[in-house]
Design a protein around this motif. Structure first.
Motif, PDB file in Angstrom:
ATOM      1  N   ILE A 254       0.851  -1.203   0.000  1.00  0.00           N
ATOM      2  CA  ILE A 254       0.000   0.000   0.000  1.00  0.00           C
ATOM      3  C   ILE A 254       0.883   1.249   0.000  1.00  0.00           C
ATOM      4  CG2 ILE A 254      -1.655   1.349   1.370  1.00  0.00           C
ATOM      5  CD1 ILE A 254      -2.712  -1.422   2.426  1.00  0.00           C
ATOM      6  N   VAL A 261      -5.586   2.521  -3.832  1.00  0.00           N
ATOM      7  CA  VAL A 261      -6.147   3.071  -2.597  1.00  0.00           C
ATOM      8  C   VAL A 261      -7.363   3.933  -2.944  1.00  0.00           C
ATOM      9  CG1 VAL A 261      -5.639   4.685  -0.700  1.00  0.00           C
ATOM     10  CG2 VAL A 261      -3.890   3.043  -1.431  1.00  0.00           C
ATOM     11  N   ALA A 332      -7.622  -1.441   1.547  1.00  0.00           N
ATOM     12  CA  ALA A 332      -7.103  -0.166   1.030  1.00  0.00           C
ATOM     13  C   ALA A 332      -8.063   0.526   0.068  1.00  0.00           C
ATOM     14  CB  ALA A 332      -5.765  -0.418   0.329  1.00  0.00           C
TER      15      ALA A 332
END
Ligand code: SF4
Length: 622
Positions: A254, A261, A332
């Motif tokens: 991430i 995201v 995410a």
């Protein structure tokens, strides 16, 4: 049985109830290998170009890999093939576990099902004998209950079965096929294709044995793979997968920009910082929930684990560790760092038979619509789809699984849901209607070519340069000069890997050249690296030709724009990056031999590959 493969395909028609067996010549198997290679050859000729994917004219295949059952390490995967109700084109989705090897042991390299039944049925194959059996008592049950019911009914404790849950029965376009409770042939809506045929399951039991042509050579290759897992260039990564599954490094993914995201509109670091991102990585909680590892057939790595969440908001006493893709899609993508909520959503998806990538990504799309006032509480049934709202994510996942309230619309997948609602198109993140997986082309640019131009668009398991770039430093990752050979070469290798029934992680575990040698040692064929690349090119073209025949235009702009950085992000690790996808496809065409204007294979290139006579006839006449 003898040999590495059976050379037999079973065809079952659910309308007439008839079955037949087609014997395959050695030349045929060598040309198309197995798995979706043989699946594409059969379906190209069997499925009419205008067939409704959810109608009786569609066919669905359950194809074992060439190396299934031979003892080849990582060689336990099988593939479901059909025309996709999501993309209206070619679909293949593979899964691990034990189903593929069992189908071969039961006497068949593949099963092709056509027609549709009036009432719920399952197909039971027991050592070569196949029956269509009533499944009325199993309809409405989840994948775990169905497996238990099948075991009870057949009396076979070690029965292997490919099953749909309620999602497939209700024709959710995100529905998948589950085997061994947790292994999923996830993508493209193949669960709905089974559901449309009222086919609840394929249950198999086999006792056949296979032998390889050159056992000493075969054994030596296995030893090399085991050694490479200990001290090869990717040993650290492989050992990490073995310890924590595919999600061990999710936090790092991430933060560096690999994981999309906030529905592809946000960025690691800025929208999801280290303290939140690291909460999603299995590394952070594995010791709390892990009750034991598991592996697919003949896998020396074992990336799976059983989990038990005993208390908290979402207790699930007997479930499985989520994969990286699931942590990305339910985490995410929605700014959700609550790992237990993701474990719960993963459990719902496995039981009801939903693809976790599409289900998570569809809720992320709905969330962005909600945050921008396009979807309101009146429509969601009072569920507040705000970023990071773990309660809402679990509630909506259950609603999708049950097809209750707004869940009935989201069960269609994001694109069909947008069409149904007549809004929210600007927030869709897909390729030809299918939600994108959790590797961002703005991080590893090669994924852009794969997502847009693979015959199964929007997939991360189709090779290409993206998968290699993930482990490259930025200067090499973003260097677009002359990547055609790398892109096409790795794509063709992956075609054979998937068709042979090898897991994608064998790529990282095995030394270079091991796959061609494995195939040669198993079959006794003269089969080298060039043969492997030519075969992969043939299979890729065959899948592409299925889409051309179905009327798809490969030049159509099917990939939504955030994935290629149009416009680029203004902050975070992927700031300022836009992918030159035109250059990528141009370089790919140079290697595969496609016309750069039409993206169709030239006659000369097809003739050179061989084994594509029907494709040549359809595209260019006799
Ligand atoms: S690495 Fe994981 S998915 Fe691959 S064969 Fe092994 S257990 Fe199955």
């Amino acid at each position: 049985m003898g040999g590495a493969y059976t050379g037999r395909i079973l065809f079952v028609d659910l309308l007439s109830g008839k079955q037949r067996v087609e014997e395959l010549s050695e030349e045929y198997v060598k040309t198309y290998i197995g798995g979706y290679g043989i699946g594409a050859k059969i379906l190209y000729e069997l499925v009419r170009p205008d067939a409704d994917p959810l109608g009786p004219d569609n066919a669905i295949g359950f194809m074992s890999g060439l190396l299934n059952g031979t003892g080849a390490l990582f060689g336990g995967r099988y593939t479901v093939v059909c025309k996709s109700p999501v993309t209206n084109g070619w679909n293949d989705a593979n899964s691990g576990g034990f189903f593929g090897p069992e189908l071969k042991k039961a006497g068949y390299d593949g099963l092709i099902v056509t027609g549709a039944s009036q009432k719920p049925v399952y197909i039971y194959i027991n050592d070569g004998k196949a029956e269509i059996r009533d499944a009325s008592n199993l309809w409405g049950k989840d994948t775990v209950q169905t497996l238990e019911g099948l075991i009870e009914e057949t009396g076979e404790k070690k029965l292997r079965a490919a099953i749909i849950g309620q999602a497939g029965e209700m024709l959710s376009l995100m529905s998948c096929v589950i085997n061994e409770k947790h292994r999923a042939a996830g993508r493209g809506g193949c669960g709905a294709v089974m559901g449309s045929k009222r086919l609840k399951a394929i249950a198999v039991k086999g006792t056949g044995k296979f032998s390889v042509a050159k056992p000493d050579e075969f054994k030596a290759i296995s030893s090399e793979i085991l050694q490479s897992m200990k001290d090869g260039p990717m040993a650290g990564m492989i050992q990490g997968f073995g310890a924590f599954g595919t999600g061990g490094g999710t936090g790092g993914n991430i933060l560096k920009g690999d994981t999309p995201v906030k529905n592809w509109g946000g960025a690691g670091e800025t929208d999801m910082g280290p303290s939140e991102a690291e909460k999603l990585a299995t590394l952070a909680y594995d010791d709390r929930y892990n009750t034991g590892k598991y592996a697919c057939a003949n896998c020396p790595l074992g990336c799976g684990a059983h989990y038990s969440v005993k208390d908290g908001k979402w207790p699930v006493p007997d479930t499985d560790r989520p994969e990286y893709e699931t942590l990305g899609a339910f985490g995410a993508m929605m700014l959700n760092s609550n790992a237990e909520s993701v474990i719960k959503c993963n459990d719902i998806c496995n039981k009801y038979g939903l693809d976790t990538i599409s289900a998570g990504a569809t809720i992320a799309w709905a969330m962005e619509c909600y945050e921008n006032g396009i979807i309101t509480k009146a429509e969601t049934g009072d569920i507040a789809l705000t970023w990071g709202n773990a309660d809402a994510i679990v509630e909506m996942t259950q609603a999708i699984a049950d097809q209750k309230g707004f869940g009935r619309i989201l069960a269609l997948g994001s694109e069909a849901a947008a069409k149904k609602l007549g809004k929210g198109f600007e927030y869709l993140q897909n390729a030809r209607g299918i939600e994108l997986p959790m590797h961002d082309p703005r991080f590893a640019p090669g994924f852009a070519r794969t997502y847009r131009y693979d015959p199964t668009p929007g997939r991360h398991v189709k090779g290409g340069s993206g998968i290699i770039e993930m482990n490259m430093p930025p200067d090499l990752r973003y260097n677009v000069k002359d990547k055609g050979q790398m892109d096409a070469g790795n794509t063709f290798e992956t075609e054979v890997q998937n068709s042979a029934g090898l897991c994608a992680f064998s790529n990282f575990a095995a030394p270079p050249g091991a796959m061609a040698r494995y195939i040669a040692a198993a079959t006794g064929w003269d089969f080298n690296e060039k043969d492997l690349l030519d075969t992969g090119k043939r299979i890729f073209n065959l899948r592409h030709a299925f889409n051309l025949k179905a009327g798809q235009d490969p030049t159509e702009d099917i990939l939504t724009k955030r994935a290629t950085g149009e416009p680029p992000l203004t902050e975070g690790p992927l700031k300022g990056i836009t992918i030159d996808i035109k250059k990528q496809i141009s370089q790919f065409c140079d290697v595969i031999g496609w016309d750069k204007e039409t993206l169709k294979p030239t006659r000369e290139s097809l003739e050179e590959i061989g084994g594509l006579e029907k494709v040549i006839e359809d595209l260019y006449g006799k």
